[in-house]
Write a protein that holds these residues in place. Sequence first.
Motif, PDB file in Angstrom:
ATOM      1  N   THR A  91      73.147  55.087  31.677  1.00 50.14           N
ATOM      2  CA  THR A  91      73.226  53.713  31.179  1.00 50.14           C
ATOM      3  C   THR A  91      74.606  53.162  31.504  1.00 50.14           C
ATOM      4  O   THR A  91      75.527  53.920  31.842  1.00 50.14           O
ATOM      5  CB  THR A  91      73.007  53.651  29.668  1.00 50.14           C
ATOM      6  N   ASP A 136      72.835  37.262  38.636  1.00 51.11           N
ATOM      7  CA  ASP A 136      72.907  38.028  37.392  1.00 51.11           C
ATOM      8  C   ASP A 136      73.737  39.296  37.509  1.00 51.11           C
ATOM      9  O   ASP A 136      73.765  40.104  36.594  1.00 51.11           O
ATOM     10  CB  ASP A 136      71.478  38.417  36.943  1.00 51.11           C
ATOM     11  N   SER A 148      70.415  49.105  34.392  1.00 49.77           N
ATOM     12  CA  SER A 148      70.296  50.561  34.290  1.00 49.77           C
ATOM     13  C   SER A 148      71.006  51.191  35.477  1.00 49.77           C
ATOM     14  O   SER A 148      71.258  50.552  36.491  1.00 49.77           O
ATOM     15  CB  SER A 148      68.821  50.987  34.274  1.00 49.77           C
ATOM     16  N   ASP A 204      70.850  48.838  38.822  1.00 46.70           N
ATOM     17  CA  ASP A 204      69.661  47.988  38.786  1.00 46.70           C
ATOM     18  C   ASP A 204      69.867  46.947  37.690  1.00 46.70           C
ATOM     19  O   ASP A 204      70.071  47.305  36.529  1.00 46.70           O
ATOM     20  CB  ASP A 204      68.420  48.842  38.501  1.00 46.70           C
ATOM     21  N   ARG A 211      67.767  44.680  36.555  1.00 50.44           N
ATOM     22  CA  ARG A 211      66.562  44.262  35.841  1.00 50.44           C
ATOM     23  C   ARG A 211      66.565  44.792  34.414  1.00 50.44           C
ATOM     24  O   ARG A 211      67.117  45.848  34.125  1.00 50.44           O
ATOM     25  CB  ARG A 211      65.312  44.750  36.573  1.00 50.44           C
ATOM     26  N   ASN A 212      65.914  44.047  33.532  1.00 47.04           N
ATOM     27  CA  ASN A 212      65.689  44.477  32.140  1.00 47.04           C
ATOM     28  C   ASN A 212      66.969  44.907  31.443  1.00 47.04           C
ATOM     29  O   ASN A 212      67.009  45.935  30.750  1.00 47.04           O
ATOM     30  CB  ASN A 212      64.669  45.621  32.108  1.00 47.04           C
ATOM     31  N   GLY A 213      68.019  44.135  31.636  1.00 46.51           N
ATOM     32  CA  GLY A 213      69.279  44.431  30.963  1.00 46.51           C
ATOM     33  C   GLY A 213      70.182  45.407  31.675  1.00 46.51           C
ATOM     34  O   GLY A 213      71.296  45.668  31.234  1.00 46.51           O
ATOM     35  N   SER A 252      76.021  47.986  36.949  1.00 52.79           N
ATOM     36  CA  SER A 252      74.667  48.520  36.865  1.00 52.79           C
ATOM     37  C   SER A 252      74.105  48.674  38.274  1.00 52.79           C
ATOM     38  O   SER A 252      74.287  47.804  39.123  1.00 52.79           O
ATOM     39  CB  SER A 252      73.766  47.581  36.053  1.00 52.79           C
TER      40      SER A 252
END
Length: 818
Positions: free
Chosen positions: A365, A410, A392, A386, A388-390, A384
């Motif tokens: 994380t 983003d 990872s 990736d 996506r979705n906050g 991050s």
Amino acid sequence: MEDHSIPILPILFFLVLILLPLDCTALDTISANQEIKDGGKTLVSKEKMFQLGFFSRGKSKNRYLGMWYKKISYGTVVWVANRETPITDRSGMLKLSRHGDLVILGSHNRTVWSSNSSVFNNPVVVVQLLDTGNLVVWNKNSVIWQSFDYPGDTILPGMKFGKDLVTGLERFMTSWKSTDDPSIGEYTYILDTNGCPQIFRWQGKVLASRLGPWNGLGFSGFPVENRNTIYITEYVENEKEIYVRYDLISSVVQRVVLTWDGKTLFLQWVERLKDWIVYAETLGDSCDQFSLCGPYGMCSINNHPPCSCMQGFEPRSPEEWEASDWASGCIRKKPLDCGSGDWFLKISGVKVPDTRRTWYNVSMTLRECETTYRRKCSCTGYTSLDIRNGGSGCLLWLDELMDTREYGGDQDIYIRMAASELKGHGDSQSDSKELKRILIVVVLTSSVISLVLVVALACRKVKNRSHKKKQERRYMLDEKNKSMQMEPFDDIPYFSLSEVAEATANFSASNKIGEGGFGPVYKGVLEDGREIAVKRLSESSQQGLDEFKNEVICIAKLQHRNLVKLLGYCIHQNELILIYEYMPNKSLDFFLFDETRSLMLDWPQRFNIIQGMARGILYLHQDSRLQIIHRDLKAANILLDADMNPKISDFGLARKFVGNDTNAKTKKVVGTYGYISPEYAVHGRFSIKSDVFSFGVLVLEIISGKKNREFSHGDHRDNLLGHAWRLYKEGRSIELMSGSLQASYVASEVLRSIHVALLCVQHLAEDRPTMLSVVLMLVSEGALPQPKQPAFFTGESHSEAQCVSMVDEYTLTQLYAR
């Protein structure tokens, strides 16, 4: 009146007879030993989307075999075979051999081009032109060769763009030399797999621009607003291949072209206009020029001038910046000081910097990424993997941040800053309060979790005792058609096969984190939340019951901070399974021998690993109740925990000794070539001094970043030990050190470590120090004895060289984390 009118029906019939053969030649396949001649028939795909034949461009008389659109935009070439070897007349001929080799022949049957795809196991082959634009050589239902593996200036939907890690095949784009000359031009578009994979555009040998790495939604340098609903992009990265591929999700016709002048265009056919229009362009402004603003510079096309320094940085050369030359980039206003608690500054909406000198982990994380690497001075930033979705995964930079630009997307990046620099950033008082609140929450949460774990473990222990009483006292194991019996191990936790299977998602391939001589290794999570590494003996393993028992008995009774911890075992019918604590940072060789990952190991870290290994081996030799000779110390068997502390693993080959009985002899020499001592390799004699020798090799590898077994030098043919010995005698030992340590090394510690290592790898076992002496020598500042010539050194006395060619490498299981 005489009728002189021309009879219509016979003429029409005659025309049909003439035209019919022309239509019949529109085949989409040819078989072995058939041919396509220049000026004769062509291949046409089933739905007549593409056509393959010989062509020329413009006023040139050069003839090429190529593929072009037929149904639309007739003559738009998408692939050329003999780009660099044109035929100067119309003698060209395409032929498929009976073994599947596709060749172009010129005059006098001279081979101009070949697919080099011959197979001999089945001669039934055909070549077919598909409506996707792929020219395929088939062997029954398998593909022998396909044009999709060899793009030119065009990428069609369904083509892979990237690298096959098994075969080494790279699929990349190269521009034409001009609009009429399909030979290889100046520009190359490639998916670079150094560090975190990203797309580059090269102009000759100059890196012209960079599209960036994949972030889950697209490439970091291709903003979301430029993406569409006409096609979908797939990014695949696994142990076999890394590639990107796009597929159309509507009825439009698209292609991606690298133009002769270096533009990368998404072109879409508009039937109403009977023309191609530019649907998207990956690059298009001055900020796309690679590293326009230099290290730690930020490019924004909305600013004038476009270059500025990141917060906390200032121009390296103010005069050059005043002259609009930003290539020198920026430097920190305040230097870093890891000891005072450096922090990370968040910068939002960016194309992330060049990722060639990065390390990444898909399972971490963002919080784990920050916590783990905040103390690593070599870490300059993270983000991050990736978004996506906050978010990872963890993407970590190990060098200066190059080629960063502002985007409205983003993607965020966190940049290492000096703690003093961040004091004035934002509301420091509110930041301090927020930090205190976080610390309180963390402390309270940790206390509650610890209490729950204590209760759960107590209950588990009671349950295990009850469970063990019900277990049969003997387990039957059938190995290699032999019947063996094995008693349960006392005081070692036993896990049922169902528990292990549940923890590893039934040994799911997605949980597999490595494989060695013992068998596959899986990551798992127990019911109580503990992460584990599971070693499962494979049927093809060279190891068996003896090694399994040896590992369990040895390691279960050894407790030391520098030894990997065995949590338990499982035996069920033919299943032999070992359960270890999970090591998130894999093994030492994973970092040490990789050009990029080795940057994470600065000198303080390496010196800590050397000392930790020494303490662990000393415990095995002297302080443990069993007294162990490991016999297979190597970089792959040194695991690294979350704080990069070393832990010795793999005790399958270990042997116990009692008191002064520190020598033994065996007819079966096992271990790993490059780490085995000469007396063991040649005569089968092993002792605690065998481990000392292996430790010395490891120290030299840690300092140099080179493998002893694979070391080479232009001036001599010595291995790493011989090279270190030459440098020592010439007073140049410091030159053995890896160049990546220049910014962090302590000369006295490096030289002392090399000296100690040379004492450990001396030819005669009796000349080598004990591990107690090694530990003391590493931490003291006193004078050291002079080392004698190392083993396997052939530079001065060939008579003293030992031949170890008969020793085969015996590779043991490596506990790998992902």
